[in-house]
Design a protein around this motif. Structure first.
Motif, PDB file in Angstrom:
ATOM      1  N   LYS A  11       0.875  -1.438  -0.015  1.00 55.79           N
ATOM      2  CA  LYS A  11      -0.018   0.101   0.251  1.00 55.79           C
ATOM      3  C   LYS A  11       0.667   0.887  -0.041  1.00 55.79           C
ATOM      4  O   LYS A  11      -0.021   2.351  -0.508  1.00 55.79           O
ATOM      5  N   ALA A  34      -6.001   3.815   4.877  1.00 53.26           N
ATOM      6  CA  ALA A  34      -6.587   3.511   6.189  1.00 53.26           C
ATOM      7  C   ALA A  34      -7.534   2.996   6.520  1.00 53.26           C
ATOM      8  O   ALA A  34      -7.788   2.441   5.102  1.00 53.26           O
ATOM      9  N   ASN A  36      -7.656  -0.745   6.274  1.00 54.82           N
ATOM     10  CA  ASN A  36      -7.213  -1.863   5.615  1.00 54.82           C
ATOM     11  C   ASN A  36      -7.547  -1.498   4.437  1.00 54.82           C
ATOM     12  O   ASN A  36      -7.957  -2.649   3.692  1.00 54.82           O
ATOM     13  N   GLY A  37      -7.110  -0.720   3.998  1.00 55.89           N
ATOM     14  CA  GLY A  37      -7.309   0.163   1.952  1.00 55.89           C
ATOM     15  C   GLY A  37      -8.731   0.513   2.084  1.00 55.89           C
ATOM     16  O   GLY A  37      -9.237   0.764   0.694  1.00 55.89           O
ATOM     17  N   ARG A 216      -6.331   9.922   8.507  1.00 59.05           N
ATOM     18  CA  ARG A 216      -7.427   9.061   8.830  1.00 59.05           C
ATOM     19  C   ARG A 216      -8.778   9.617   9.391  1.00 59.05           C
ATOM     20  O   ARG A 216      -9.567   9.245   9.130  1.00 59.05           O
TER      21      ARG A 216
HETATM   22  N1  ASP Z   1      -2.544   1.029   6.537  1.00 59.73           N
HETATM   23  C1  ASP Z   1      -3.490   0.801   6.741  1.00 59.73           C
HETATM   24  C2  ASP Z   1      -3.936   0.023   5.304  1.00 59.73           C
HETATM   25  O1  ASP Z   1      -4.963   1.146   4.575  1.00 59.73           O
HETATM   26  C3  ASP Z   1      -4.246   1.370   8.130  1.00 59.73           C
HETATM   27  C4  ASP Z   1      -3.783   1.897   8.850  1.00 59.73           C
HETATM   28  O2  ASP Z   1      -2.512   2.651   8.397  1.00 59.73           O
HETATM   29  O3  ASP Z   1      -4.459   2.563   9.040  1.00 59.73           O
HETATM   30  O4  ASP Z   1      -5.220  -1.033   6.009  1.00 59.73           O
END
Ligand code: ASP
Ligand code: TMP
Length: 237
Positions: A11, A34, A36-37, A216
């Protein structure tokens, strides 16, 4: 050192094979996700900051006796790392309540713990990285008992080194996620990255969030927060 073939695109990073069988090149992207994509976006300049920040922090950890995958910074976005097989555990250390801890246990953010907590999630996007304990990890053969002990020991050591370092930069290390890998000779070393994508970093005085939570939670000022953290790191003597 030359890239030969792309091994994997994650990712936030691409990973390449090189002309050396024991080494990989990682390339940091500006892409951000964020939940989980589910949420997708881009943070301008993030790849450059995360690459360089992670490398500087890994150098410090090496100096403190914690083995890492870091070998050499190749360019703004590219780094040579040791090839490992990633232990499929996300290792999370928390010093202060925030994020999923606050949500799960119904407590406000910002409660300072008497001692840090550690938790594991099973690194598996299809399952949404479910939380598990040592016994689950053993049952699933994700690691041996010795490897789990080593990972815990290193994770708490990383916390002490990084907490002290960020404190000297006027930043409070709230929590963070680590990943470990196994080298061809079977030893456990720290892998992946350490950056505002993988840590919660709060300004020590104002408590302002200087990390990926700004993305996020749609708080704005994401690029400025990443730059601020990088500048504080670079200005550290
Ligand atoms: N990187 C992670 C994702 O996209 C989640 C996150 O860092 O909040 O799932
Ligand atoms: P959490 O409170 O959402 O469980 O996150 C704890 C820490 O782990 C926080 O610093 C952000 C980091 N993290 C990642 O690096 N990757 C992830 O996929 C998640 C969910 C959290």
């Amino acid at each position: 050192m030359k890239k030969t073939k792309q091994l994997y695109e994650g990712k936030a990073k691409k990973v390449y094979l090189t002309d050396s069988p024991e080494l990989l090149i990682v390339e940091y992207k500006d892409d951000a996700t964020a939940f989980n994509g589910l949420k997708k976006g881009s943070i301008a300049g993030k790849g450059v900051i995360n690459n360089q920040m992670s490398n500087r922090l890994m150098e410090r950890l090496e100096q403190a006796g914690i083995p890492t995958h870091y070998v050499e910074e190749l360019s703004e976005r590219e780094t040579v790392v040791k090839k490992v097989s990633i232990v499929p555990l996300e290792v999370i250390i928390r010093n202060i309540s925030a994020g999923s801890f606050s949500k799960k246990y119904g407590v406000e953010e910002g409660i300072v713990f008497d001692q840090p907590t550690i938790e594991f999630s099973y690194k598996n996007d299809d399952l949404g990285d479910p939380l598990l304990n040592d016994y689950h990890a053993l049952a699933l053969k994700l690691a041996t008992p010795e490897e789990i002990e080593t990972i815990k020991k290193y994770a708490f050591q990383v916390n002490e080194v990084l907490k002290a370092f960020w404190n000297e930069c006027g930043i409070t290390l709230v929590d963070f996620k680590l990943e470990f890998g196994k080298t061809s000779d079977g030893s456990i070393i720290l892998a992946d990255e350490i950056s505002p994508d993988t840590c919660r970093l709060w300004d020590s005085k104002t408590k302002e969030k200087l990390d990926k939570d700004r993305f996020r939670r749609d708080m704005g000022g994401v690029e400025d927060a990443y730059s601020e953290v990088m500048n504080r790191l670079l200005n550290h003597k």
